[in-house]
Enzyme design. Structure first.
Site, PDB file in Angstrom:
ATOM      1  N   THR A  83     -46.919   8.464 -47.223  1.00  0.00           N
ATOM      2  CA  THR A  83     -46.917   9.715 -46.403  1.00  0.00           C
ATOM      3  C   THR A  83     -46.170   9.787 -45.154  1.00  0.00           C
ATOM      4  O   THR A  83     -46.806   9.361 -44.414  1.00  0.00           O
ATOM      5  CB  THR A  83     -48.297  10.234 -46.194  1.00  0.00           C
ATOM      6  OG1 THR A  83     -48.971  10.389 -47.678  1.00  0.00           O
ATOM      7  CG2 THR A  83     -48.313  11.744 -45.821  1.00  0.00           C
TER       8      THR A  83
ATOM      9  N   LYS B  93     -46.838  17.358 -50.196  1.00  0.00           N
ATOM     10  CA  LYS B  93     -47.778  16.522 -50.035  1.00  0.00           C
ATOM     11  C   LYS B  93     -48.262  16.762 -48.318  1.00  0.00           C
ATOM     12  O   LYS B  93     -49.284  16.787 -47.972  1.00  0.00           O
ATOM     13  CB  LYS B  93     -47.605  14.997 -50.069  1.00  0.00           C
ATOM     14  CG  LYS B  93     -48.444  14.158 -49.638  1.00  0.00           C
ATOM     15  CD  LYS B  93     -49.649  13.780 -50.073  1.00  0.00           C
ATOM     16  CE  LYS B  93     -50.277  12.577 -49.376  1.00  0.00           C
ATOM     17  NZ  LYS B  93     -51.617  12.548 -49.682  1.00  0.00           N
TER      18      LYS B  93
END
Ligand code: NAP
Length: 297
Positions: free
Chosen positions: A97, A172
């Site tokens: 991420t 995301k």
């Protein structure tokens, strides 16, 4: 079976790499702290001293690293994966991420080495990674996503093709921004119930079974009520702040607003100010208890 290079053997990387090995793939692993990757040797992994060494000749190069700085160092630092003998036509896949800005840069660097690039961040905590049930949000061409689906089957229960390169991490970051907001709201709600004299075990049950009961709220309200948090830490307050910083930046870059994202980030920052940033996100309630006590004094 594929020849995989896996960069990063942290809480997520270790079980993901383990499942690639269990799936019968050949896996070369690099981790900045080599010792953390040792458990993979018993399953046949070859440990590499540098990312460059791990990536040489691989069909697919995956990474699972903490943030932009870690990813940049591992892919494009002096001994970075992209500086070695990479196989033209191989796949470079960023699962971390990280920010959209870095993903765009990494895509260009990978393309300059004739690699296919995909951003494939994952949803699910380390226990979910261990059971091979992650959700993958894939950004890349349809043909590239289809090409890597059989390999991703070893680690995931679903692969959602979001769109072109960058769209996996975009989704995301927005998804994690919403998740971070839910956990912060849960901590505030639970602490408010406690301050109002409501039994927090009762409150947790009510939040989990009512319209408020997202999986995040159901799980975290239980940890908060039982005062029993994940051990070892699965996802820290610092990580929530990292994700929110990338998420809010992205949302504002595309012209959206994140009023609630900013507010949630401020709630987690109180953990850091109390020296609790490395604790589980569910321990946010303890930081709010301290703040509440100070405010009442
Ligand atoms: N934990 C979760 O529930 C979860 C769920 C979904 C996605 N994610 C994402 O998955 C990624 C990995 O998270 P994690 O939970 O596995 O974190 P972690 O256990 O803290 O592992 C972090 C990894 O990054 C490496 N690293 C940190 N700083 C570095 C640097 N400056 N240079 C090179 N390597 C560096 C670490 O190496 P060392 O071992 O040497 O420190 C380790 O391999 C993150 O992007 C996270 O947001 C996490």
């Amino acid at each position: 079976m594929a020849k995989i290079a896996f960069l990063g053997a942290g809480m997520m990387g270790l079980p993901i790499a383990r499942n690639f090995l269990r799936g019968g793939h050949d896996v070369n692993v690099y981790n900045r702290t080599l010792e953390k990757a040792r458990p993979l040797e018993a399953l046949g992994a070859v440990l590499a001293a540098t990312p460059k060494e791990a990536a040489a000749g691989a069909d697919l190069i995956f990474s699972s690293l903490i943030n932009d700085d870690a990813s940049r160092a591992t892919w494009s630092g002096p001994d970075g994966a992209l500086h070695g003998d990479v196989k033209p036509g191989a796949y470079a896949i960023e699962m971390s991420t990280v920010s959209l800005t870095w993903v765009a840069e990494l895509n260009a660097l990978a393309k300059s080495r004739d690699l296919h690039f995909l951003d494939c961040p994952v949803a699910g905590r380390p226990d979910v990674a261990e059971s091979g049930q992650l959700k993958v949000f894939a950004g890349g061409s349809a043909s590239d996503v289809d090409a890597i689906r059989p390999v991703l089957a070893a680690i995931s229960k679903s692969v959602m093709h979001v769109g072109d390169v960058g769209s996996g991490i975009t989704f995301k970051l927005i998804y994690n921004t919403m998740g971070a907001i839910q956990v912060a709201a849960c901590a505030e709600g639970m602490q408010a119930c406690e301050a109002a004299g409501i039994d927090i075990a009762v409150a947790a049950e009510g939040f989990a079974t009512g319209a408020t009961g997202s999986p995040h709220v159901a799980r975290h309200s239980r940890y908060m009520a039982e005062n029993s948090h994940e051990d070892p830490v699965q996802f820290s307050g610092n990580n929530r702040i990292k994700d929110l910083a990338y998420g809010i930046g992205l949302i504002e870059d595309v012209g959206g607003q994140s009023v609630i994202g900013h507010a949630a980030k401020r709630v987690y920052e109180q953990m850091v100010e109390l020296g609790m940033g490395d604790l589980n996100d569910s321990e946010l309630i303890d930081a709010l208890r301290v703040v509440h006590k100070k405010d009442r004094a």
